[in-house]
Design an enzyme around this catalytic site. Structure first.
Site, PDB file in Angstrom:
ATOM      1  N   GLU A  36       0.739  -1.419   0.552  1.00  0.00           N
ATOM      2  CA  GLU A  36      -0.189  -0.450  -0.087  1.00  0.00           C
ATOM      3  C   GLU A  36       0.889   1.122  -0.196  1.00  0.00           C
ATOM      4  O   GLU A  36       1.761   1.188   0.789  1.00  0.00           O
ATOM      5  CB  GLU A  36      -1.048  -0.390   1.144  1.00  0.00           C
ATOM      6  CG  GLU A  36      -2.726   0.253   0.401  1.00  0.00           C
ATOM      7  CD  GLU A  36      -2.830  -0.682   0.023  1.00  0.00           C
ATOM      8  OE1 GLU A  36      -3.470   0.184  -0.968  1.00  0.00           O
ATOM      9  OE2 GLU A  36      -3.693  -1.636   0.786  1.00  0.00           O
ATOM     10  N   HIS A  37       0.493   2.190  -0.552  1.00  0.00           N
ATOM     11  CA  HIS A  37       1.355   3.460  -0.766  1.00  0.00           C
ATOM     12  C   HIS A  37       2.874   3.450  -1.758  1.00  0.00           C
ATOM     13  O   HIS A  37       3.363   4.249  -1.444  1.00  0.00           O
ATOM     14  CB  HIS A  37       0.846   4.249   0.041  1.00  0.00           C
ATOM     15  CG  HIS A  37      -0.357   4.668   0.537  1.00  0.00           C
ATOM     16  ND1 HIS A  37      -0.547   6.255  -0.198  1.00  0.00           N
ATOM     17  CD2 HIS A  37      -1.531   4.673   0.842  1.00  0.00           C
ATOM     18  CE1 HIS A  37      -1.513   6.406   0.134  1.00  0.00           C
ATOM     19  NE2 HIS A  37      -2.262   5.352   0.772  1.00  0.00           N
ATOM     20  N   GLY A 128     -12.205   1.917  -2.161  1.00  0.00           N
ATOM     21  CA  GLY A 128     -11.387   1.424  -2.401  1.00  0.00           C
ATOM     22  C   GLY A 128     -10.545   0.948  -3.730  1.00  0.00           C
ATOM     23  O   GLY A 128      -9.507   0.211  -3.569  1.00  0.00           O
ATOM     24  N   LEU A 129     -11.827  -0.112  -4.291  1.00  0.00           N
ATOM     25  CA  LEU A 129     -11.619  -0.999  -4.996  1.00  0.00           C
ATOM     26  C   LEU A 129     -11.078  -0.070  -6.847  1.00  0.00           C
ATOM     27  O   LEU A 129     -11.516  -1.233  -7.744  1.00  0.00           O
ATOM     28  CB  LEU A 129     -12.648  -2.160  -5.038  1.00  0.00           C
ATOM     29  CG  LEU A 129     -12.832  -2.545  -3.976  1.00  0.00           C
ATOM     30  CD1 LEU A 129     -14.765  -2.802  -3.550  1.00  0.00           C
ATOM     31  CD2 LEU A 129     -12.174  -3.065  -2.906  1.00  0.00           C
ATOM     32  N   SER A 130     -10.910   0.769  -7.131  1.00  0.00           N
ATOM     33  CA  SER A 130     -10.712   1.925  -8.152  1.00  0.00           C
ATOM     34  C   SER A 130     -12.191   1.665  -9.188  1.00  0.00           C
ATOM     35  O   SER A 130     -11.769   0.866 -10.166  1.00  0.00           O
ATOM     36  CB  SER A 130      -9.514   0.953  -8.731  1.00  0.00           C
ATOM     37  OG  SER A 130      -8.498   1.124  -7.948  1.00  0.00           O
ATOM     38  N   SER A 131     -12.645   2.094  -8.607  1.00  0.00           N
ATOM     39  CA  SER A 131     -13.926   2.153  -9.813  1.00  0.00           C
ATOM     40  C   SER A 131     -13.508   3.612 -10.641  1.00  0.00           C
ATOM     41  O   SER A 131     -13.566   3.641 -11.652  1.00  0.00           O
ATOM     42  CB  SER A 131     -15.598   3.116  -8.972  1.00  0.00           C
ATOM     43  OG  SER A 131     -14.705   4.128  -8.587  1.00  0.00           O
ATOM     44  N   SER A 132     -12.640   4.555 -10.095  1.00  0.00           N
ATOM     45  CA  SER A 132     -12.321   5.265 -11.034  1.00  0.00           C
ATOM     46  C   SER A 132     -11.368   4.467 -11.913  1.00  0.00           C
ATOM     47  O   SER A 132     -10.972   5.464 -13.463  1.00  0.00           O
ATOM     48  CB  SER A 132     -11.239   6.220 -10.508  1.00  0.00           C
ATOM     49  OG  SER A 132     -10.341   6.167  -9.662  1.00  0.00           O
ATOM     50  N   ASP A 177      -3.039   1.086  -9.909  1.00  0.00           N
ATOM     51  CA  ASP A 177      -4.726   0.652 -10.165  1.00  0.00           C
ATOM     52  C   ASP A 177      -4.992   0.113 -11.588  1.00  0.00           C
ATOM     53  O   ASP A 177      -5.438  -0.730 -12.210  1.00  0.00           O
ATOM     54  CB  ASP A 177      -5.289   1.536  -9.580  1.00  0.00           C
ATOM     55  CG  ASP A 177      -5.566   2.069  -7.760  1.00  0.00           C
ATOM     56  OD1 ASP A 177      -4.870   0.881  -7.572  1.00  0.00           O
ATOM     57  OD2 ASP A 177      -6.113   2.661  -7.698  1.00  0.00           O
ATOM     58  N   TYR A 226      -3.994  11.492   0.550  1.00  0.00           N
ATOM     59  CA  TYR A 226      -2.832  10.813   0.092  1.00  0.00           C
ATOM     60  C   TYR A 226      -1.831  11.956  -0.625  1.00  0.00           C
ATOM     61  O   TYR A 226      -1.504  11.232  -0.630  1.00  0.00           O
ATOM     62  CB  TYR A 226      -4.621  11.217  -1.069  1.00  0.00           C
ATOM     63  CG  TYR A 226      -3.280   9.753  -2.209  1.00  0.00           C
ATOM     64  CD1 TYR A 226      -3.368   7.942  -2.119  1.00  0.00           C
ATOM     65  CD2 TYR A 226      -2.574  10.266  -2.922  1.00  0.00           C
ATOM     66  CE1 TYR A 226      -2.969   7.317  -3.052  1.00  0.00           C
ATOM     67  CE2 TYR A 226      -1.731   9.149  -4.196  1.00  0.00           C
ATOM     68  CZ  TYR A 226      -2.075   8.167  -3.582  1.00  0.00           C
ATOM     69  OH  TYR A 226      -1.372   6.461  -4.798  1.00  0.00           O
TER      70      TYR A 226
END
Length: 386
Positions: A36-37, A128-132, A177, A226
């Protein structure tokens, strides 16, 4: 991608544009198992694409107009032209994700023509599941499919989508992502070297379930801390004279800390240790060693909570419930950018119902909501459904 989603996109397309679509494309969301990150620090991540994503019904046009209808936003329509400057709308507006991708597709020099697009998605937003990323990659895939851009590789699409998110939407995300959405492999996690963009499929054991639990604590990356974390990581890299924290090991981190701000040092320690955990996790997962995987996931969560400070009390509680219910034969951690969102858990498939019941009985969000459980499959990356 589900037939129901295809039906929703097709209906929205026909209602908005008066004819059936020529093509359907999809791009999945993702869950990050560990790492993560680390992505924007040139490090390692271990996500898998999931069987939730964005589906686009699409037809080519012969002019320079792009029309987009969003089935999930009350069939709202956005329209813009390829031969005029492509500008963002208000911050957070869904058309920005489409407009940004099209803008940077144009900048590659590809001979774009107009298109009619209908969007439908089932990735939980703000989780946090990357819809974008799923939406961005699907838009790139739609133009690739409509116009036969064989030279546009999955990695190219991911980089264009990332550029749109960074420069047009305003979230300074790394490449993870978009890359796993474009390049995911069914039945495998994907170890990504975020510096070289090399990927390695890591087969998931056949009897392992991937459970995602939404804490019902909503998060918004653009307006969150972020970007602050990213600046802190860059400050730490500058202190040590390295290009990115990927180039630092724990011994040097501690030996040369000097007068580095204590908070910045903690941020750097998370990244350095998380990189090693991710590499170790890829080995453990490939060997089917869920016990080791569980220990690494637990250490990752502690590091995110204490050193990177991106968890939330409710998420910490949810992870504890999951870890207790699973025991030593799997693990759980927060996943995603942080400040809410989801936990991810790995466990033998035989444990799914008992763990689901533990979450239902023991967890409530600060507003009293139960956690939402999704049991996912590691899925294929973006492509055409036609």
């Amino acid at each position: 991608m589900s037939q129901a989603l295809k039906h929703v996109a097709t209906e929205a397309f026909e209602a908005a544009f008066g004819s059936p679509p020529q093509h359907w494309v999809q791009a999945p969301g993702r869950v990050n198992l560990i790492g993560e990150h680390t992505d924007y620090n040139d490090g390692y991540v271990l996500p898998c694409a999931i069987n939730f994503g964005t589906l686009i019904a699409a037809s080519a046009r012969t002019d320079a107009v792009v029309r987009v209808v969003a089935a999930d936003y009350g069939a709202e329509v956005d329209s813009f032209r390829l031969d005029q400057p492509i500008l963002p709308l208000a911050e957070g507006a869904w058309p920005n994700y489409v407009r940004g991708v099209v803008k940077y597709l144009l900048e590659t020099g590809l001979p774009l023509q107009g298109a009619d697009l209908a969007l439908a998605g089932n990735v939980p937003q703000g989780a946090g599941l990357s819809s974008s990323a799923s939406l961005e990659v699907a838009v790139a895939q739609a133009f690739k499919t409509l116009q036969g851009f064989s030279e546009l590789s999955p990695t190219d699409m991911a980089l264009i989508a990332q550029r749109a998110e960074n420069r047009f939407v305003g979230c300074n995300c790394g490449i993870m992502d978009q890359l796993v959405s474009a390049r995911g492999e069914a039945g495998s996690a994907l170890l990504i070297d975020c510096r070289s963009l090399a990927t390695q499929a890591v087969p998931m054991p056949a009897d392992v379930a991937v459970m995602i639990v939404h804490s019902r604590v909503r998060r918004g990356l653009v307006g969150s801390e972020y970007n602050t974390r990213r600046l802190q990581c860059e400050a730490a890299a500058k202190h040590y004279g390295v290009k990115a924290l990927r180039d630092l090991d724990l011994a040097r981190l501690e030996a040369e800390a000097g007068d580095l701000d204590a908070i910045v040092l903690r941020r750097a320690r998370h990244i350095v240790t998380e990189n090693q955990r991710t590499l170790d996790a890829a080995v453990a997962l490939a060997a089917g060693d869920l016990r080791q995987m569980g220990q690494l996931m637990a250490a990752s969560h502690v590091s995110m909570r204490d050193d990177f400070e991106i968890t939330a009390p409710a998420v910490d509680q949810l992870v504890d419930i999951l870890q207790t219910a699973i025991g030593p034969v799997g693990g759980a951690r927060m996943t995603g950018g942080g400040f809410g969102g989801c936990a991810v858990a790995l466990m033998p498939s035989t444990q799914v119902e008992a763990v689901r019941q533990a979450v239902a009985e023991q967890y409530r969000s600060p507003t009293g909501e139960a956690g939402t459980v999704y049991v996912c499959q590691a899925s294929q990356g973006a492509g055409s459904l036609s």
